[in-house]
Scaffold this motif. Sequence first.
Motif, PDB file in Angstrom:
ATOM      1  N   HIS A  96       0.797  -1.254  -0.047  1.00 19.91           N
ATOM      2  CA  HIS A  96      -0.227   0.049  -0.199  1.00 19.91           C
ATOM      3  C   HIS A  96       0.784   1.216   0.000  1.00 19.91           C
ATOM      4  CE1 HIS A  96      -4.018  -1.339   0.414  1.00 19.91           C
ATOM      5  NE2 HIS A  96      -3.946  -2.528   1.005  1.00 19.91           N
ATOM      6  N   GLU A  97       1.866   1.425   0.910  1.00 24.03           N
ATOM      7  CA  GLU A  97       2.576   2.611   1.055  1.00 24.03           C
ATOM      8  C   GLU A  97       3.570   2.656  -0.139  1.00 24.03           C
ATOM      9  OE1 GLU A  97       6.519   4.110   3.675  1.00 24.03           O
ATOM     10  OE2 GLU A  97       5.614   2.077   4.166  1.00 24.03           O
ATOM     11  N   TRP A  98       4.036   1.800  -0.778  1.00 28.72           N
ATOM     12  CA  TRP A  98       4.919   2.176  -1.953  1.00 28.72           C
ATOM     13  C   TRP A  98       4.295   1.807  -3.255  1.00 28.72           C
ATOM     14  CZ3 TRP A  98       9.225  -0.903   0.784  1.00 28.72           C
ATOM     15  CH2 TRP A  98      10.073  -0.121   1.835  1.00 28.72           C
ATOM     16  N   ILE A  99       3.245   1.346  -3.522  1.00 27.83           N
ATOM     17  CA  ILE A  99       2.824   0.765  -4.828  1.00 27.83           C
ATOM     18  C   ILE A  99       1.131   1.297  -4.893  1.00 27.83           C
ATOM     19  CG2 ILE A  99       2.621  -0.931  -6.517  1.00 27.83           C
ATOM     20  CD1 ILE A  99       4.696  -2.512  -5.154  1.00 27.83           C
ATOM     21  N   ALA A 100       0.565   0.565  -4.181  1.00 29.39           N
ATOM     22  CA  ALA A 100      -0.870   0.632  -4.449  1.00 29.39           C
ATOM     23  C   ALA A 100      -1.504   1.889  -4.153  1.00 29.39           C
ATOM     24  CB  ALA A 100      -1.697  -0.417  -3.406  1.00 29.39           C
ATOM     25  N   ASP A 101      -1.045   2.699  -3.162  1.00 28.23           N
ATOM     26  CA  ASP A 101      -1.677   3.966  -2.983  1.00 28.23           C
ATOM     27  C   ASP A 101      -0.963   5.088  -3.344  1.00 28.23           C
ATOM     28  OD1 ASP A 101      -3.511   2.416  -1.370  1.00 28.23           O
ATOM     29  OD2 ASP A 101      -2.289   2.968   0.568  1.00 28.23           O
ATOM     30  N   ARG A 102      -0.006   4.789  -4.445  1.00 34.82           N
ATOM     31  CA  ARG A 102       0.712   5.942  -4.980  1.00 34.82           C
ATOM     32  C   ARG A 102       0.204   5.791  -6.567  1.00 34.82           C
ATOM     33  NH1 ARG A 102       6.204   7.450  -3.295  1.00 34.82           N
ATOM     34  NH2 ARG A 102       6.341   7.067  -1.016  1.00 34.82           N
TER      35      ARG A 102
END
Length: 362
Positions: A96-102
Amino acid sequence: MASIACTPSVPSPGNATGLRERARGALLGLAVGDALGAPAENLKPSEIRARWGRITGYVTDKPAGTDDTEYAIFSGLLLARHGSALTPSHVEAAWHEWIADREEGPFRGAGFSERGTLENLRRGLAAPISAQHRHAWSDGLAMRAAPFGVFAAGRPAEAARLVAIDGSVSHDGEGIHGGQAVAAGVAAAMAGAPTYAVVASALAVVPDDSWTARSLRRAVAVAHRGERAVRSAVVIGGYPWTDLAPEAVALAFGAYATADGDFRDAVLTAVNMGRDADTTAAVAGALAGATQGVAAIPPTWAAAIGPARGSCLPAMAGHHVLEIADLLVPDEAASARNPPTGRAGAHGLPAAGSHRLHPGRN
């Protein structure tokens, strides 16, 4: 059925300096193999010959790693942050932090398994449900498994345990087995194990009756006959997907065994077999790089590898694979300054909060 408790004995890792050279060899070898193999991805050997003859080096003006390298950096940073305490919740949070939410880069999260995982995570699904998609058997975990072998040098069973935790968010079944085989093989190679012991360590951590194990055994059994025999023993003619973990992992180990661990020969053998050539060459490069150390990588090949461009994962831009190797296996001076902690495991890695563990910062 095989058990990770039955992993064959491998030599104890050497001194910190030698271990670091193997770590750098493994991860730089992965990136070099990725860049060499990218132009040949999804091609047949006949198509490769028609375009370039035999590939013996880079065939593009600006070679660079693909999603294989960027996901390996991702997993390396994740492992450096949590060490042996890694949990599925840590992995899910990092996705989430590094891929999905960016905002995504041009590769839009990379292959089919990654796309399926991202879609599930964005729908609010958690591991292991997030791994329930059509490509859970892909080589997407195998391509990012080498950092676990680097971290758990000389401990193939631990490498296999940790990579399965990473894979629980994105893969299942044969996809997990492929990642475990690669991680265990790299862990054995990091300790200086000979080629046959590296292969045995990989086979020991996956079920004997799995597709991955059967393919791997077939590949290494004919490795002495060369790349054509390896490819014929593994590839299913007419099968549409080239990112199949049992195939890609077997081709990579077959290339490694054909070359008896020699870096240049292992990588070029993988590249010239085609199929998912960036991944097979990346895995073969990681195995051979861990076996021979960074000095075995031809300097012109090594010099072409710069920091990740973030083409697939923008959050990984600016990180170099050698930085990841140094995080996972600190040198003796760094280890003395930062004694091991329970959180980081046996290697004294930086804990969460270190500025070097945050993607996008240099």
